[in-house]
Design a protein around this motif. Structure first.
Motif, PDB file in Angstrom:
ATOM      1  N   MET A  52       0.838  -1.212   0.000  1.00 22.40           N
ATOM      2  CA  MET A  52       0.000   0.000   0.000  1.00 22.40           C
ATOM      3  C   MET A  52       0.868   1.256   0.000  1.00 22.40           C
ATOM      4  SD  MET A  52      -3.226  -0.558  -0.272  1.00 22.40           S
ATOM      5  CE  MET A  52      -4.078   0.857   0.386  1.00 22.40           C
ATOM      6  N   ALA A  53       1.942   1.232   0.791  1.00 29.93           N
ATOM      7  CA  ALA A  53       2.837   2.389   0.850  1.00 29.93           C
ATOM      8  C   ALA A  53       3.431   2.691  -0.517  1.00 29.93           C
ATOM      9  CB  ALA A  53       3.942   2.149   1.876  1.00 29.93           C
ATOM     10  N   PHE A  59       2.862   5.833  -5.417  1.00 23.79           N
ATOM     11  CA  PHE A  59       2.572   6.128  -6.828  1.00 23.79           C
ATOM     12  C   PHE A  59       1.340   7.007  -7.014  1.00 23.79           C
ATOM     13  CE2 PHE A  59       5.215   2.323  -7.980  1.00 23.79           C
ATOM     14  CZ  PHE A  59       6.117   3.005  -8.786  1.00 23.79           C
ATOM     15  N   ALA A  60       0.242   6.694  -6.327  1.00 24.58           N
ATOM     16  CA  ALA A  60      -0.991   7.469  -6.527  1.00 24.58           C
ATOM     17  C   ALA A  60      -0.778   8.939  -6.180  1.00 24.58           C
ATOM     18  CB  ALA A  60      -2.132   6.887  -5.691  1.00 24.58           C
ATOM     19  N   CYS A  81       3.272  15.211  -4.315  1.00 25.22           N
ATOM     20  CA  CYS A  81       4.569  14.611  -4.660  1.00 25.22           C
ATOM     21  C   CYS A  81       5.394  14.344  -3.403  1.00 25.22           C
ATOM     22  CB  CYS A  81       5.341  15.500  -5.632  1.00 25.22           C
ATOM     23  SG  CYS A  81       4.761  15.390  -7.331  1.00 25.22           S
ATOM     24  N   ALA A  82       5.467  15.312  -2.514  1.00 20.55           N
ATOM     25  CA  ALA A  82       6.286  15.139  -1.308  1.00 20.55           C
ATOM     26  C   ALA A  82       5.757  14.000  -0.436  1.00 20.55           C
ATOM     27  CB  ALA A  82       6.341  16.443  -0.506  1.00 20.55           C
ATOM     28  N   PHE A  83       4.459  13.980  -0.188  1.00 14.99           N
ATOM     29  CA  PHE A  83       3.915  12.935   0.678  1.00 14.99           C
ATOM     30  C   PHE A  83       3.891  11.575  -0.019  1.00 14.99           C
ATOM     31  CE2 PHE A  83       2.357  16.716   2.899  1.00 14.99           C
ATOM     32  CZ  PHE A  83       2.963  16.479   4.128  1.00 14.99           C
ATOM     33  N   TRP A  87       5.854   8.082   1.413  1.00 16.31           N
ATOM     34  CA  TRP A  87       5.433   6.683   1.474  1.00 16.31           C
ATOM     35  C   TRP A  87       6.481   5.769   0.847  1.00 16.31           C
ATOM     36  CZ3 TRP A  87       1.898   4.818   4.566  1.00 16.31           C
ATOM     37  CH2 TRP A  87       0.895   5.663   5.050  1.00 16.31           C
ATOM     38  N   PHE A  88       7.117   6.220  -0.247  1.00 16.07           N
ATOM     39  CA  PHE A  88       8.199   5.433  -0.831  1.00 16.07           C
ATOM     40  C   PHE A  88       9.352   5.294   0.170  1.00 16.07           C
ATOM     41  CE2 PHE A  88       6.685   6.706  -5.245  1.00 16.07           C
ATOM     42  CZ  PHE A  88       6.298   5.427  -5.603  1.00 16.07           C
ATOM     43  N   SER A  89       9.698   6.401   0.825  1.00 11.43           N
ATOM     44  CA  SER A  89      10.808   6.343   1.782  1.00 11.43           C
ATOM     45  C   SER A  89      10.459   5.460   2.976  1.00 11.43           C
ATOM     46  CB  SER A  89      11.227   7.748   2.229  1.00 11.43           C
ATOM     47  OG  SER A  89      10.269   8.335   3.086  1.00 11.43           O
ATOM     48  N   LEU A  90       9.204   5.489   3.405  1.00  9.78           N
ATOM     49  CA  LEU A  90       8.779   4.624   4.508  1.00  9.78           C
ATOM     50  C   LEU A  90       8.908   3.151   4.107  1.00  9.78           C
ATOM     51  CD1 LEU A  90       7.566   4.455   7.370  1.00  9.78           C
ATOM     52  CD2 LEU A  90       5.308   4.431   6.282  1.00  9.78           C
TER      53      LEU A  90
END
Length: 196
Positions: A52-53, A59-60, A81-83, A87-90
């Motif tokens: 999901m992250a 991506f979404a 974009c930042a948030f 999620w990618f970084s998490l």
């Protein structure tokens, strides 16, 4: 000598692209709800959370951010974009230690990471004061509180506070879903069905 006559033509181009905000708020909302339920203790952080992250939270929101930027929204482009990249970084913080690329962060380092995201969120919250949407403002207030709670949890190791953060995250996720779905319903019906 004949003087050339200058002709100016103006073309009015209507933007027919859709509002990207519902996609971004859906990505944030669904990902936050599912992660928060793990903080509350319903299930562990596993492949469902990481998926999901990456695919919805990441991506979404990045896609929504790029679409918002294209529509001329500095706030929407920057926030989504930042948030999304958050999620990618998490997901990276969870996956990289598991596959042996690098050690996981110390709790104090994770607290610093979450605190900085909280500070960033607070500044974005200030921008929401000019957007005129109480729903978006509420999402950012709750997101700011969540980041600060999670920073405190990681700095202190207070697991009881983690459960409280889980409920705050649940409120965030539901508020974000409401905001995104309200925008979809309002657009579909051509009038305000759900106030934002």
């Amino acid at each position: 000598m004949v003087e050339e006559e200058k002709v100016e033509a103006y073309v009015n181009i209507k933007d027919k692209t859709a509002n990207p905000s519902p996609l971004g708020f859906t990505g944030l909302g669904l990902s936050a709800v599912l992660l928060s339920l793990s903080y509350i203790g319903l299930y562990p952080v596993d492949s469902m959370i990481v998926s999901m992250a990456i695919f919805l939270g990441g991506f979404a929101q990045v896609i929504a951010g790029i679409m918002a930027w294209k529509k001329g929204s500095v706030f929407g482009g920057t926030a989504f974009c930042a948030f999304g990249l958050f999620w990618f970084s998490l997901a990276g913080l969870i996956l990289m230690p598991l596959i042996g690329w690098i050690e996981g962060p110390e709790p104090i380092a994770l607290a610093a990471y979450l605190f900085l995201w909280g500070v960033y969120t607070f500044v974005m919250l200030l921008a929401t004061l000019k957007l005129g949407s109480k729903a978006i403002m509420f999402v950012f207030v709750v997101l700011f509180v969540l980041f600060m709670l999670l920073a405190i949890v990681n700095a202190t190791g207070n697991t009881g506070l983690l459960v409280i953060a889980g409920y705050v995250g649940l409120i965030l996720g539901l508020a974000s879903l409401y905001t995104g779905l309200a925008e979809v319903l309002n657009d579909a019906y051509g009038r305000t069905v759900a106030p934002i």
